[in-house]
Design a protein around this motif. Structure first.
Motif, short mmCIF file in Angstrom:
data_model
loop_
_atom_site.label_atom_id
_atom_site.label_comp_id
_atom_site.label_asym_id
_atom_site.label_seq_id
_atom_site.Cartn_x
_atom_site.Cartn_y
_atom_site.Cartn_z
N HIS A 8 15.75 34.63 -26.53
CA HIS A 8 14.78 36.04 -26.69
C HIS A 8 15.73 37.03 -27.38
CE1 HIS A 8 11.45 34.53 -24.61
NE2 HIS A 8 12.56 33.52 -23.58
N GLU A 11 13.16 40.15 -29.03
CA GLU A 11 12.01 40.34 -28.31
C GLU A 11 13.07 41.56 -27.43
OE1 GLU A 11 9.00 39.02 -24.66
OE2 GLU A 11 10.19 38.34 -25.91
N TYR A 15 12.54 45.83 -27.25
CA TYR A 15 12.71 46.84 -26.67
C TYR A 15 13.48 47.40 -26.19
CZ TYR A 15 12.62 48.09 -21.72
OH TYR A 15 12.39 49.07 -20.21
N SER A 37 16.18 34.97 -14.77
CA SER A 37 16.10 36.22 -15.09
C SER A 37 17.47 36.99 -15.07
CB SER A 37 16.32 37.15 -13.28
OG SER A 37 16.99 36.47 -12.73
N ILE A 65 15.50 41.80 -16.71
CA ILE A 65 15.03 41.50 -17.05
C ILE A 65 14.29 39.94 -17.17
CG2 ILE A 65 14.38 40.12 -19.79
CD1 ILE A 65 16.94 41.72 -20.33
N PHE A 66 13.30 40.13 -16.67
CA PHE A 66 12.64 38.67 -16.11
C PHE A 66 12.57 37.60 -17.34
CE2 PHE A 66 13.32 41.58 -13.04
CZ PHE A 66 13.00 42.08 -11.55
N GLU A 68 8.76 35.21 -16.76
CA GLU A 68 7.33 34.81 -16.63
C GLU A 68 6.39 34.22 -17.65
OE1 GLU A 68 6.45 38.81 -14.88
OE2 GLU A 68 8.22 38.64 -13.34
N THR A 71 7.13 34.71 -20.81
CA THR A 71 7.84 36.16 -21.55
C THR A 71 8.39 37.40 -20.85
OG1 THR A 71 4.50 35.87 -22.12
CG2 THR A 71 5.84 38.63 -21.95
N LEU A 72 8.53 37.59 -21.18
CA LEU A 72 9.90 38.88 -20.74
C LEU A 72 8.99 39.80 -20.23
CD1 LEU A 72 12.97 39.03 -23.42
CD2 LEU A 72 12.19 37.28 -21.38
N ARG A 73 9.41 40.46 -19.37
CA ARG A 73 9.60 41.32 -18.31
C ARG A 73 10.65 42.08 -17.66
NH1 ARG A 73 8.89 43.33 -12.92
NH2 ARG A 73 9.35 41.34 -11.89
N PHE A 74 10.61 43.95 -18.43
CA PHE A 74 11.89 44.49 -18.52
C PHE A 74 11.85 45.18 -16.95
CE2 PHE A 74 11.31 43.38 -22.73
CZ PHE A 74 12.67 42.70 -22.77
N GLU A 75 12.61 45.38 -16.13
CA GLU A 75 12.24 46.64 -15.42
C GLU A 75 14.23 47.17 -15.49
OE1 GLU A 75 12.49 46.41 -10.85
OE2 GLU A 75 11.53 44.81 -11.14
#
Length: 97
Positions: A8, A11, A15, A37, A65-66, A68, A71-75
């Motif tokens: 990824h 992507e 970000y 993750s 970075i998760f 899910e 799709t990536l979810r950033f925190e």
């Protein structure tokens, strides 16, 4: 390179550009990862290492970075800006997406 980061990369770089984060630093940082993750870690303090104080204290997590459902979810953490942030948006990524 690491599984999620490798798969990824574009992507993640996008970000970074949008959020004024150094993609170069993200991609060159140490990580803790599994199949779902990636935790980007802050560099070890070289002053502590020079003094022989490199201990078993866990590294600070700077970005989570998760993966899910594909799709990536950033925190971001309270340490993201200090270790990964850039003042100049042009320096956030190597190319503009």
């Amino acid at each position: 390179m690491y599984r999620i980061i490798k798969k990824h990369k574009d992507e993640i770089e996008k970000y970074c550009i949008i959020n004024n984060i150094s993609a170069d630093t993200v991609f060159s940082s140490s990580v803790s990862e599994d199949d779902e993750s990636v935790f980007i870690l802050a560099p070890i303090n070289p002053e502590r290492a020079k003094l022989g104080l490199a201990d078993n204290t866990p590294s600070t997590i700077t970005l989570k970075i998760f993966l899910e459902n594909g799709t990536l979810r950033f925190e971001q953490t309270e340490h993201t800006r200090k270790h990964l942030g850039v003042a100049d948006k042009a320096k956030a990524g190597r190319r503009v997406a």
